[in-house]
Design an enzyme around this catalytic site. Sequence first.
Site, PDB file in Angstrom:
ATOM      1  N   CYS A   7       0.641  -0.890   0.124  1.00  0.00           N
ATOM      2  CA  CYS A   7      -0.074  -0.092   0.176  1.00  0.00           C
ATOM      3  C   CYS A   7       0.893   1.550  -0.155  1.00  0.00           C
ATOM      4  CB  CYS A   7      -1.337  -0.386   1.466  1.00  0.00           C
ATOM      5  SG  CYS A   7      -2.047   1.369   1.776  1.00  0.00           S
ATOM      6  N   ASP A  33      -1.333  16.570  -0.997  1.00  0.00           N
ATOM      7  CA  ASP A  33      -1.506  15.809  -2.284  1.00  0.00           C
ATOM      8  C   ASP A  33      -0.963  16.482  -3.739  1.00  0.00           C
ATOM      9  OD1 ASP A  33      -4.192  14.076  -3.567  1.00  0.00           O
ATOM     10  OD2 ASP A  33      -2.779  14.985  -4.806  1.00  0.00           O
ATOM     11  N   ASN A  93     -13.472  10.005  -0.986  1.00  0.00           N
ATOM     12  CA  ASN A  93     -13.550   8.776  -2.013  1.00  0.00           C
ATOM     13  C   ASN A  93     -14.064   7.400  -1.673  1.00  0.00           C
ATOM     14  OD1 ASN A  93     -14.151  10.844  -3.533  1.00  0.00           O
ATOM     15  ND2 ASN A  93     -12.083  10.936  -4.456  1.00  0.00           N
ATOM     16  N   HIS A 106      -8.490   8.248   3.216  1.00  0.00           N
ATOM     17  CA  HIS A 106      -7.856   9.129   3.192  1.00  0.00           C
ATOM     18  C   HIS A 106      -9.199  10.257   3.687  1.00  0.00           C
ATOM     19  CE1 HIS A 106      -7.880   7.481  -1.277  1.00  0.00           C
ATOM     20  NE2 HIS A 106      -7.832   9.040  -1.537  1.00  0.00           N
ATOM     21  N   HIS A 108     -10.003  13.622   1.790  1.00  0.00           N
ATOM     22  CA  HIS A 108      -8.916  14.888   1.015  1.00  0.00           C
ATOM     23  C   HIS A 108      -9.469  16.246   1.888  1.00  0.00           C
ATOM     24  CE1 HIS A 108      -8.387  12.790  -3.120  1.00  0.00           C
ATOM     25  NE2 HIS A 108      -8.970  12.248  -2.279  1.00  0.00           N
TER      26      HIS A 108
HETATM   27  P1  AMP Z   1      -8.646   9.003  -4.650  1.00  0.00           P
HETATM   28  O1  AMP Z   1      -8.105   7.239  -3.730  1.00  0.00           O
HETATM   29  O2  AMP Z   1      -9.161   8.629  -5.741  1.00  0.00           O
HETATM   30  O3  AMP Z   1      -9.402   9.053  -3.372  1.00  0.00           O
HETATM   31  O4  AMP Z   1      -7.740   9.681  -4.518  1.00  0.00           O
HETATM   32  C1  AMP Z   1      -5.932   9.446  -4.063  1.00  0.00           C
HETATM   33  C2  AMP Z   1      -5.416  10.575  -4.214  1.00  0.00           C
HETATM   34  O5  AMP Z   1      -4.114  10.421  -3.556  1.00  0.00           O
HETATM   35  C3  AMP Z   1      -4.815  11.691  -5.503  1.00  0.00           C
HETATM   36  O6  AMP Z   1      -5.463  12.893  -5.004  1.00  0.00           O
HETATM   37  C4  AMP Z   1      -3.926  11.231  -5.784  1.00  0.00           C
HETATM   38  O7  AMP Z   1      -3.046  12.793  -5.841  1.00  0.00           O
HETATM   39  C5  AMP Z   1      -3.186  11.346  -4.839  1.00  0.00           C
HETATM   40  N1  AMP Z   1      -1.581  10.163  -4.284  1.00  0.00           N
HETATM   41  C6  AMP Z   1      -1.372   9.300  -5.203  1.00  0.00           C
HETATM   42  N2  AMP Z   1       0.226   8.989  -5.196  1.00  0.00           N
HETATM   43  C7  AMP Z   1       0.292  10.297  -4.057  1.00  0.00           C
HETATM   44  C8  AMP Z   1       1.665  10.579  -3.317  1.00  0.00           C
HETATM   45  N3  AMP Z   1       2.530   9.720  -3.440  1.00  0.00           N
HETATM   46  N4  AMP Z   1       1.601  11.439  -2.713  1.00  0.00           N
HETATM   47  C9  AMP Z   1       0.864  12.345  -2.642  1.00  0.00           C
HETATM   48  N5  AMP Z   1      -0.370  12.028  -2.912  1.00  0.00           N
HETATM   49  C10 AMP Z   1      -0.196  10.963  -3.673  1.00  0.00           C
HETATM   50 ZN    ZN Z   2      -2.678   1.208   3.864  1.00  0.00          ZN
END
Ligand code: AMP
Ligand code: ZN
Length: 119
Positions: A7, A33, A93, A106, A108
């Site tokens: 993960c 993000d 989400n 997570h 946002h």
């Molecule tokens: P979601 O699962 O659609 O709610 O969003 C996942 C979020 O994680 C997205 O907005 C990505 O831009 C962000 N994300 C993915 N990888 C990374 C990372 N290595 N560092 C920071 N944010 C990340």
């Molecule tokens: Zn995890």
Amino acid sequence: MSQDPNCIFCKIAEGKIPSRKVYEDDEILAFHDIQPWAPVHFLLIPKQHITSFAHVEESHAPLLGKMMSLVPRLAQQEGCRPYPEGGFRLVCNTGDDGGQEVRHLHFHVIGGPRPWRKG
Ligand code: AMP
Ligand code: ZN
């Protein structure tokens, strides 16, 4: 603490993948993000692996309460303007229909003056 070795957010929580940190304690991490939609866009995660909001149980209530109580303070710290002209959006989400891409719970926290790229 329970972690999933595959993960990406567990790896960020463990410091194995770098992040731009906003806040950290023994249970919680907040970081920017990587693809922000708005002037303020950071993610708040539990360090323990919880797959999604759909996996939350009653035993998680103190942890979630702590996370929620951090949101207004961190939003302001990161540049969200004061309520009511400012404020922020809190998004979680969940699952495929919810548009979840990363399978580690997570929140946002999105804000700052509009226009935003999305939302
Ligand atoms: P979601 O699962 O659609 O709610 O969003 C996942 C979020 O994680 C997205 O907005 C990505 O831009 C962000 N994300 C993915 N990888 C990374 C990372 N290595 N560092 C920071 N944010 C990340
Ligand atoms: Zn995890």
